[in-house]
Design a protein around this motif. Structure first.
Motif, PDB file in Angstrom:
ATOM      1  N   MET A 117     -98.765-101.939-116.055  1.00 38.06           N
ATOM      2  CA  MET A 117     -99.732-100.847-116.168  1.00 38.06           C
ATOM      3  C   MET A 117     -99.046 -99.490-116.305  1.00 38.06           C
ATOM      4  SD  MET A 117    -102.484 -99.461-113.428  1.00 38.06           S
ATOM      5  CE  MET A 117    -101.369 -98.146-112.980  1.00 38.06           C
ATOM      6  N   THR A 118     -97.968 -99.294-115.567  1.00 37.97           N
ATOM      7  CA  THR A 118     -97.294 -97.988-115.570  1.00 37.97           C
ATOM      8  C   THR A 118     -96.297 -97.841-116.711  1.00 37.97           C
ATOM      9  OG1 THR A 118     -95.634 -98.827-114.004  1.00 37.97           O
ATOM     10  CG2 THR A 118     -97.550 -97.671-113.077  1.00 37.97           C
ATOM     11  N   HIS A 119     -95.950 -98.938-117.382  1.00 38.05           N
ATOM     12  CA  HIS A 119     -94.946 -98.885-118.449  1.00 38.05           C
ATOM     13  C   HIS A 119     -95.274 -97.850-119.528  1.00 38.05           C
ATOM     14  CE1 HIS A 119     -91.842-100.244-121.229  1.00 38.05           C
ATOM     15  NE2 HIS A 119     -92.765-100.357-122.173  1.00 38.05           N
ATOM     16  N   PRO A 120     -96.529 -97.734-119.992  1.00 37.72           N
ATOM     17  CA  PRO A 120     -96.813 -96.756-121.044  1.00 37.72           C
ATOM     18  C   PRO A 120     -97.073 -95.329-120.539  1.00 37.72           C
ATOM     19  CG  PRO A 120     -98.769 -98.041-120.611  1.00 37.72           C
ATOM     20  CD  PRO A 120     -97.687 -98.619-119.746  1.00 37.72           C
ATOM     21  N   LEU A 121     -97.000 -95.110-119.225  1.00 39.76           N
ATOM     22  CA  LEU A 121     -97.318 -93.797-118.666  1.00 39.76           C
ATOM     23  C   LEU A 121     -96.082 -92.908-118.580  1.00 39.76           C
ATOM     24  CD1 LEU A 121     -99.682 -94.856-115.728  1.00 39.76           C
ATOM     25  CD2 LEU A 121    -100.296 -94.319-118.092  1.00 39.76           C
ATOM     26  N   ASP A 122     -96.293 -91.616-118.619  1.00 38.41           N
ATOM     27  CA  ASP A 122     -95.225 -90.632-118.437  1.00 38.41           C
ATOM     28  C   ASP A 122     -94.814 -90.633-116.960  1.00 38.41           C
ATOM     29  OD1 ASP A 122     -93.634 -88.387-118.103  1.00 38.41           O
ATOM     30  OD2 ASP A 122     -94.896 -87.066-119.304  1.00 38.41           O
ATOM     31  N   PRO A 123     -93.576 -91.004-116.627  1.00 36.02           N
ATOM     32  CA  PRO A 123     -93.161 -91.087-115.216  1.00 36.02           C
ATOM     33  C   PRO A 123     -93.345 -89.783-114.448  1.00 36.02           C
ATOM     34  CG  PRO A 123     -91.519 -92.104-116.649  1.00 36.02           C
ATOM     35  CD  PRO A 123     -92.493 -91.396-117.548  1.00 36.02           C
ATOM     36  N   ARG A 124     -93.398 -88.669-115.154  1.00 37.64           N
ATOM     37  CA  ARG A 124     -93.575 -87.381-114.472  1.00 37.64           C
ATOM     38  C   ARG A 124     -95.011 -87.167-114.002  1.00 37.64           C
ATOM     39  NH1 ARG A 124     -91.531 -83.794-119.377  1.00 37.64           N
ATOM     40  NH2 ARG A 124     -92.955 -85.304-120.340  1.00 37.64           N
ATOM     41  N   ARG A 125     -95.931 -88.019-114.463  1.00 37.07           N
ATOM     42  CA  ARG A 125     -97.340 -87.769-114.195  1.00 37.07           C
ATOM     43  C   ARG A 125     -98.010 -88.905-113.399  1.00 37.07           C
ATOM     44  NH1 ARG A 125     -98.398 -83.253-117.060  1.00 37.07           N
ATOM     45  NH2 ARG A 125    -100.634 -83.366-116.703  1.00 37.07           N
ATOM     46  N   TYR A 126     -97.212 -89.766-112.810  1.00 35.85           N
ATOM     47  CA  TYR A 126     -97.798 -90.770-111.925  1.00 35.85           C
ATOM     48  C   TYR A 126     -96.829 -91.070-110.791  1.00 35.85           C
ATOM     49  CZ  TYR A 126     -94.812 -94.598-113.652  1.00 35.85           C
ATOM     50  OH  TYR A 126     -93.747 -95.401-113.952  1.00 35.85           O
ATOM     51  N   ARG A 127     -97.386 -91.566-109.699  1.00 30.58           N
ATOM     52  CA  ARG A 127     -96.591 -92.024-108.562  1.00 30.58           C
ATOM     53  C   ARG A 127     -97.120 -93.374-108.112  1.00 30.58           C
ATOM     54  NH1 ARG A 127     -94.109 -88.224-105.226  1.00 30.58           N
ATOM     55  NH2 ARG A 127     -93.456 -90.059-104.039  1.00 30.58           N
ATOM     56  N   VAL A 128     -96.195 -94.281-107.790  1.00 31.41           N
ATOM     57  CA  VAL A 128     -96.577 -95.569-107.202  1.00 31.41           C
ATOM     58  C   VAL A 128     -96.278 -95.498-105.711  1.00 31.41           C
ATOM     59  CG1 VAL A 128     -96.167 -98.057-107.139  1.00 31.41           C
ATOM     60  CG2 VAL A 128     -96.145 -96.838-109.340  1.00 31.41           C
ATOM     61  N   HIS A 129     -97.286 -95.761-104.906  1.00 26.18           N
ATOM     62  CA  HIS A 129     -97.130 -95.704-103.445  1.00 26.18           C
ATOM     63  C   HIS A 129     -97.215 -97.130-102.882  1.00 26.18           C
ATOM     64  CE1 HIS A 129     -97.641 -91.361-103.623  1.00 26.18           C
ATOM     65  NE2 HIS A 129     -98.696 -91.542-104.368  1.00 26.18           N
ATOM     66  N   ARG A 130     -96.113 -97.578-102.335  1.00 25.13           N
ATOM     67  CA  ARG A 130     -96.099 -98.895-101.681  1.00 25.13           C
ATOM     68  C   ARG A 130     -96.494 -98.692-100.223  1.00 25.13           C
ATOM     69  NH1 ARG A 130     -92.838-101.856 -98.508  1.00 25.13           N
ATOM     70  NH2 ARG A 130     -92.918-104.137 -98.727  1.00 25.13           N
ATOM     71  N   ILE A 131     -97.638 -99.217 -99.854  1.00 28.50           N
ATOM     72  CA  ILE A 131     -98.183 -98.969 -98.524  1.00 28.50           C
ATOM     73  C   ILE A 131     -97.824-100.117 -97.581  1.00 28.50           C
ATOM     74  CG2 ILE A 131    -100.266 -98.552 -97.188  1.00 28.50           C
ATOM     75  CD1 ILE A 131     -99.475 -96.306 -99.155  1.00 28.50           C
ATOM     76  N   ALA A 132     -97.056 -99.790 -96.578  1.00 30.07           N
ATOM     77  CA  ALA A 132     -96.690-100.765 -95.542  1.00 30.07           C
ATOM     78  C   ALA A 132     -97.354-100.345 -94.231  1.00 30.07           C
ATOM     79  CB  ALA A 132     -95.172-100.810 -95.406  1.00 30.07           C
ATOM     80  N   ALA A 133     -96.917-100.934 -93.135  1.00 36.65           N
ATOM     81  CA  ALA A 133     -97.462-100.542 -91.828  1.00 36.65           C
ATOM     82  C   ALA A 133     -97.195 -99.057 -91.598  1.00 36.65           C
ATOM     83  CB  ALA A 133     -96.809-101.371 -90.726  1.00 36.65           C
ATOM     84  N   PRO A 134     -98.134 -98.330 -90.997  1.00 37.21           N
ATOM     85  CA  PRO A 134     -97.946 -96.890 -90.784  1.00 37.21           C
ATOM     86  C   PRO A 134     -96.770 -96.597 -89.865  1.00 37.21           C
ATOM     87  CG  PRO A 134     -99.851 -97.678 -89.558  1.00 37.21           C
ATOM     88  CD  PRO A 134     -99.415 -98.802 -90.449  1.00 37.21           C
ATOM     89  N   GLY A 135     -96.003 -95.562 -90.202  1.00 38.44           N
ATOM     90  CA  GLY A 135     -94.902 -95.139 -89.358  1.00 38.44           C
ATOM     91  C   GLY A 135     -95.381 -94.256 -88.226  1.00 38.44           C
ATOM     92  N   GLU A 136     -94.446 -93.742 -87.462  1.00 32.58           N
ATOM     93  CA  GLU A 136     -94.789 -92.925 -86.289  1.00 32.58           C
ATOM     94  C   GLU A 136     -95.596 -91.691 -86.679  1.00 32.58           C
ATOM     95  OE1 GLU A 136     -92.530 -90.549 -82.630  1.00 32.58           O
ATOM     96  OE2 GLU A 136     -91.401 -91.886 -83.957  1.00 32.58           O
ATOM     97  N   GLU A 137     -95.219 -91.042 -87.773  1.00 25.46           N
ATOM     98  CA  GLU A 137     -95.918 -89.831 -88.207  1.00 25.46           C
ATOM     99  C   GLU A 137     -97.376 -90.136 -88.546  1.00 25.46           C
ATOM    100  OE1 GLU A 137     -95.139 -86.110 -91.289  1.00 25.46           O
ATOM    101  OE2 GLU A 137     -94.517 -88.127 -91.870  1.00 25.46           O
ATOM    102  N   ALA A 138     -97.626 -91.237 -89.233  1.00 34.15           N
ATOM    103  CA  ALA A 138     -98.993 -91.601 -89.606  1.00 34.15           C
ATOM    104  C   ALA A 138     -99.804 -92.073 -88.406  1.00 34.15           C
ATOM    105  CB  ALA A 138     -98.970 -92.681 -90.686  1.00 34.15           C
ATOM    106  N   ARG A 139     -99.174 -92.813 -87.494  1.00 37.23           N
ATOM    107  CA  ARG A 139     -99.899 -93.307 -86.316  1.00 37.23           C
ATOM    108  C   ARG A 139    -100.354 -92.176 -85.414  1.00 37.23           C
ATOM    109  NH1 ARG A 139     -95.686 -97.093 -86.196  1.00 37.23           N
ATOM    110  NH2 ARG A 139     -94.738 -96.025 -84.411  1.00 37.23           N
ATOM    111  N   ALA A 140     -99.713 -91.019 -85.518  1.00 43.25           N
ATOM    112  CA  ALA A 140    -100.070 -89.881 -84.679  1.00 43.25           C
ATOM    113  C   ALA A 140    -101.237 -89.081 -85.247  1.00 43.25           C
ATOM    114  CB  ALA A 140     -98.859 -88.956 -84.508  1.00 43.25           C
ATOM    115  N   ARG A 141    -101.816 -89.557 -86.376  1.00 39.61           N
ATOM    116  CA  ARG A 141    -102.895 -88.831 -87.022  1.00 39.61           C
ATOM    117  C   ARG A 141    -104.012 -89.794 -87.411  1.00 39.61           C
ATOM    118  NH1 ARG A 141     -98.172 -86.197 -88.175  1.00 39.61           N
ATOM    119  NH2 ARG A 141     -98.237 -83.911 -88.097  1.00 39.61           N
TER     120      ARG A 141
END
Length: 510
Positions: free
Chosen positions: A336-360
Motif C-alpha cells: 500500500m505504501t510503495h506508491p506513496l511519497d515517503p515524506r508524506r506518510y508515516r507507518v506506526h507500529r503499535i505495541a504495548a503502551p510504554g511508561e509515557e503512554a500508560r501515564a496518560r
C-alpha cells in the motif's frame, strides 16, 4: 446556575493584605503537601482550566499557583490562534497532545471553551453549533475523568464597574498588557458572562465542576483558587461534594452508531443461529500470480494518482490494520505504501503502551500521531487494542473496554469531521492457516523475528479473540468509518483487496 461559588469559613469576606499574609504560610504548606502526595503516588493527573472576565486576576492567580506549587511538575499551556500544524488536525488535537502525565499538573489558559464561546458571542456560530461544541466538550471531559484526570475549571468573575476601573489602571502598565487578550478586545464582557452561564449549565458536572471565584476583592482570588486546588488534591474521592453544588445533568453520551455490517445468519441443526461478522468471512477467495501482478500495478498506480491531486491536500488519510496474527498486515502495508511519497506518510507500529503512554489517557498516543492535511498515517495495530488484546488478556477492566467502544466511535467521528478519511481493515485467516504460517516463520531464518512467544499464547485464545473481534466490528463499524473485512488466506488476494478498497474510498472522498 449550578456551579460552585467559592466561599470558605477559612477566608474572610473582605481580605486585606494583612489577612492574606497571615493565611499564606499555612495554605501554601497544605497545598504543597497535597501536591507532593500526588507526585509520589501518581493516582491521577490534574488539569486546571482558568477562564473568566479580563482584569479579574486570572494571570495573578496562575502566577501564585506556580509560586506555591513544585513547578517541576506543573506546566502552563496557553493557546493562542491555531498554528498551521494545529489547524490541519482535529479541533481537540492540541489539547490531547499536551495532557499531563500521572502525578503532574497542567494549567490551561484559553482552553477548549475559548473558541466556541468567543465565536458564539461574535455571531460566527449559531445556537446549534454552540450546543454541539458544548456536547463534545462534555464528552471530552468525561473521558478524561474516566482515565484518571482530575479536571478543575475556574471562572474569575468581576463586576463590570470594577472591571472598567481595574482595566483602566492595568492598561497603563506595560508589564500588565498581556492580560488584556481574552475578552476586552471585543468589548463584550457582559455577553461573555452570559455565554459562560449557558456553557456552565451544560458542562459543570461532578467529573469536571466549574468553580466561580468572585474577584472584586483583589486579594481574594489567589487564596480561593489555592484552597480549591488543595481540597481537590487532598480529597479527590470527595471532590464533587467539596467543590460543586448539585450540577445540571450532563448531556447523555451518544450511543454507538448502528453497525454498517449486517448480522449474518446461518442455519444450524437446532434452528437458526447467528454468526459474527468475523466468523462469516469467506476465506476461499484466491487470485492467480499473473492476475496479481497486473492488479497490483493497476491499483498502486491509481493510489499514486489520487494522493497527488490538489483535493487531497485539503484532507488527510488514516488507515488502521487489525487482524489475526500472521494474517499478512505487514505485507499489505508495504504494497500500500510503495506508491506513496515517503515524506508524506508515516507507518506506526503499535505495541504495548510504554511508561509515557500508560501515564496518560488511553487514546493520547493515537491522537498525537494524527497526520496533517495532505499526509497519511498507517497504523499496524491501532486504538482497537483496548477492545481486543486488553479485553482478552485482562489488561483493563470490563468497564474500561465496554466504555471504549463509544470513545473510539467519537474519536473517529472527530477525525471525520476534521476532514480525515478513516479506513479500517480486518485481515482474516483460518486457525489452520495461521499454524502453517507460524511454523514457516520458525523454520525460515529471515522470518524468525516475526514469531514470538506471545503469538503462540494468543493462539490458545483463538475463540476469545474471535468473539472480541466480532463485538468490535458490530459496535464500531459506522457510516464514516466502516470496517472492511479482507479474506487473507491468500496473501496476494488480500493485498489487492486492500489497495482496491482504499482507492475506492479515496475516490468517493475526493
Amino acid at each position: 446556575m449550578s456551579v460552585f461559588m467559592f466561599q470558605s469559613a477559612s477566608l474572610p469576606v473582605d481580605l486585606s493584605r494583612a489577612d492574606f499574609d497571615a493565611l499564606e504560610p499555612a495554605l501554601r504548606t497544605e497545598l504543597l503537601a497535597a501536591q507532593r502526595k500526588v507526585i509520589e503516588t501518581k493516582p491521577f493527573s490534574v488539569v486546571i482550566v482558568v477562564a473568566g472576565i479580563d482584569g479579574a486576576g486570572k494571570n495573578k492567580a496562575i502566577a501564585r499557583l506556580h509560586e506555591w506549587l513544585d513547578v517541576r511538575y506543573v506546566t502552563c499551556n496557553a493557546y493562542d490562534a491555531e498554528t498551521d500544524v494545529e489547524r490541519e488536525r482535529p479541533d481537540m488535537w492540541r489539547y490531547w497532545r499536551d495532557l499531563p502525565a500521572l502525578g503532574e499538573m497542567s494549567v490551561v489558559v484559553c482552553s477548549w471553551y475559548n473558541a466556541p464561546m468567543r465565536d458564539f458571542v461574535l455571531g460566527r456560530i449559531d445556537e446549534a453549533e454552540f450546543e454541539l461544541a458544548l456536547t463534545r466538550i462534555g464528552r471530552f471531559e468525561d473521558l478524561l475523568a474516566q482515565e484518571n484526570v482530575l479536571v478543575l475549571k475556574f471562572w474569575f468573575s468581576l463586576d463590570p464597574k470594577v472591571q472598567k476601573e481595574r482595566l483602566k489602571g492595568l492598561g497603563k502598565k506595560a508589564r500588565a498588557r498581556h492580560i488584556l487578550a481574552e475578552w476586552t478586545d471585543i468589548g463584550r464582557a457582559e455577553q461573555a458572562r452570559a455565554v459562560f452561564e449557558r456553557a456552565a449549565l451544560v458542562t459543570s458536572t461532578p467529573a469536571a465542576p466549574w468553580i466561580v471565584i468572585p474577584s472584586e476583592d483583589p486579594h481574594a482570588p489567589d487564596p480561593a483558587a489555592g484552597r480549591c486546588v488543595e481540597m481537590a488534591l487532598s480529597r479527590r474521592p470527595e471532590t464533587v461534594e467539596a467543590l460543586a453544588a448539585p450540577p445540571a445533568a450532563a448531556p447523555p453520551a451518544a450511543a454507538p452508531p448502528a453497525a454498517v455490517l449486517p448480522a449474518v445468519a446461518t442455519g444450524v441443526a437446532a434452528g437458526v443461529g447467528r454468526r459474527s461478522a468475523v466468523e462469516a468471512i469467506d476465506l476461499a477467495s484466491r487470485i492467480s500470480k499473473n492476475r496479481y501482478r497486473a492488479e497490483l500495478d493497476h491499483w498502486q498506480g491509481e493510489l499514486a494518482h489520487l494522493v497527488t491531486k490538489k483535493k487531497f491536500r485539503k484532507m488527510s488519510l488514516v488507515v488502521a490494520f487489525e487482524g489475526n496474527d500472521a494474517a499478512g498486515k505487514g505485507g499489505a502495508i508495504r504494497r500500500m505504501t510503495h506508491p506513496l511519497d515517503p515524506r508524506r506518510y508515516r507507518v506506526h507500529r503499535i505495541a504495548a503502551p510504554g511508561e509515557e503512554a500508560r501515564a496518560r489517557p488511553y487514546l493520547w498516543r493515537f491522537w498525537r500521531r494524527l497526520p496533517q492535511l495532505g499526509h497519511a498515517a498507517v497504523f499496524d495495530r491501532s486504538w482497537y487494542g483496548r477492545v481486543l488484546v486488553e479485553r482478552v488478556e485482562g489488561f483493563c477492566s470490563q468497564d474500561d473496554w465496554m466504555r471504549a467502544y463509544n470513545e473510539i466511535n467519537e474519536f473517529e467521528a472527530e477525525m471525520h469531521d476534521a476532514g480525515t478519511l478513516v479506513v479500517k481493515f480486518w485481515l482474516a485467516i483460518s486457525k489452520q492457516e495461521q499454524l502453517a504460517r507460524f511454523k514457516e516463520r520458525q523454520e525460515t531464518p529471515y522470518k524468525q523475528f516475526k514469531i514470538t512467544d506471545d503469538d503462540w499464547r494468543n493462539r490458545l485464545k483463538w475463540d476469545d479473540y474471535a468473539r472480541a473481534a466480532g463485538d468490535m466490528i458490530d459496535r464500531t463499524s459506522t457510516s464514516y468509518a466502516p470496517w472492511h473485512l479482507v479474506p487473507a488466506e491468500d496473501k496476494r488476494f488480500a493485498r489487492v483487496e486492500v489497495l482496491r478498497t482504499l482507492v475506492e474510498r479515496l475516490k468517493a472522498a475526493l
